[in-house]
Enzyme design. Sequence first.
Site, PDB file in Angstrom:
ATOM      1  N   THR A   1      27.096 -43.188  22.804  1.00  0.00           N
ATOM      2  CA  THR A   1      27.598 -42.684  24.072  1.00  0.00           C
ATOM      3  C   THR A   1      28.736 -41.723  23.808  1.00  0.00           C
ATOM      4  O   THR A   1      29.134 -41.507  22.679  1.00  0.00           O
ATOM      5  CB  THR A   1      28.083 -43.853  24.967  1.00  0.00           C
ATOM      6  OG1 THR A   1      28.400 -43.332  26.263  1.00  0.00           O
ATOM      7  CG2 THR A   1      29.292 -44.544  24.393  1.00  0.00           C
TER       8      THR A   1
ATOM      9  N   ALA B   1      31.989 -38.817  28.480  1.00  0.00           N
ATOM     10  CA  ALA B   1      31.618 -38.312  29.791  1.00  0.00           C
ATOM     11  C   ALA B   1      30.763 -39.280  30.586  1.00  0.00           C
ATOM     12  O   ALA B   1      30.735 -39.233  31.806  1.00  0.00           O
ATOM     13  CB  ALA B   1      30.876 -36.985  29.632  1.00  0.00           C
ATOM     14  N   CYS B   2      30.040 -40.189  29.919  1.00  0.00           N
ATOM     15  CA  CYS B   2      29.054 -40.965  30.654  1.00  0.00           C
ATOM     16  C   CYS B   2      29.556 -42.322  31.093  1.00  0.00           C
ATOM     17  O   CYS B   2      29.019 -42.917  32.016  1.00  0.00           O
ATOM     18  CB  CYS B   2      27.784 -41.127  29.826  1.00  0.00           C
ATOM     19  SG  CYS B   2      27.983 -42.183  28.403  1.00  0.00           S
ATOM     20  N   GLY B   3      30.561 -42.874  30.453  1.00  0.00           N
ATOM     21  CA  GLY B   3      31.162 -44.114  30.921  1.00  0.00           C
ATOM     22  C   GLY B   3      30.380 -45.368  30.624  1.00  0.00           C
ATOM     23  O   GLY B   3      30.686 -46.428  31.164  1.00  0.00           O
ATOM     24  N   VAL B   4      29.354 -45.317  29.782  1.00  0.00           N
ATOM     25  CA  VAL B   4      28.637 -46.521  29.395  1.00  0.00           C
ATOM     26  C   VAL B   4      29.608 -47.456  28.678  1.00  0.00           C
ATOM     27  O   VAL B   4      30.446 -47.016  27.909  1.00  0.00           O
ATOM     28  CB  VAL B   4      27.448 -46.170  28.482  1.00  0.00           C
ATOM     29  CG1 VAL B   4      26.779 -47.431  27.964  1.00  0.00           C
ATOM     30  CG2 VAL B   4      26.436 -45.320  29.238  1.00  0.00           C
TER      31      VAL B   4
END
Length: 279
Positions: free
Chosen positions: A116, A119-122
């Site tokens: 990850t 930017a995606c916050g997973v």
Amino acid sequence: MNTQIGSKTKATVWVVENGKMRSRLDHLTTEEPLEIRLVPLQKTIAVTMRTPGADFELAAGFLYGEGVVSRREDIRRISYCVDELVDGEQSYNIVNVELRDGLIPDLQPLERHFYTNSACGVCGKASLEALRLRVCPVIPSGFKVTPEIIYSLPDKLRAAQGIFTVTGGLHAAATFDAQGQLLNLREDVGRHNALDKLIGSALLSDQLPLNNQIVLVSGRSSFEILQKSTTAGVPIVCSVSAPSSLAVSVAKEFGITLIGFLRGKRFNVYTGWDRIHTA
């Protein structure tokens, strides 16, 4: 001879204006991978896309923000790769960090960086729990500033962005004191990298925690921005755009004043309004 990759890259562009086309030389922000290795474990713990420059600060700030190190003395040495099997300038895309004797960090939380990005916050909620487990203290509330000081920060940030002025294609993170004086600034293609460089610079010069400073980042405030600011003890975090919901949660839990949409003579305060001294 190996040469270090620069922060700017020349490129030919074709400008179309008023129905006519012309070519000209332009500068682009360089984007290259940085691999961070721990030695003598010979283990790669992260790979991030970054703008070359202040790479040692980036590595130090990343390790501090993730809890691998907690003080300057935990880092014995930082160097670029000297492996003869690595070709040319790519050796400058690999940073080796040697930790002090006896330090055996828990690397399991870092596994998320291999699938990850910021930017995606997973894995954000899992990371918030990890932040709690590190027992980061709630930041003291004594530091206060006026709205006029906050209003002045974006223009000072932009004026000091040397690489942005040339390329127009990267983010910045900066620290300011209570009078709005610019203390330090770092630029990078990623907001999180710029902040890692900024915090890494403070770590390597024994200036942490940043209890009496304001951090301003270009773009938005994500979970990672607040995670890194929490570990560095930053009382006020500002951005020119919106925060995420998880960023607000972190700010509220750890006592950070979170400011967003800082534009002109207006901004929103999402948490910690009491640090803003109004008439």
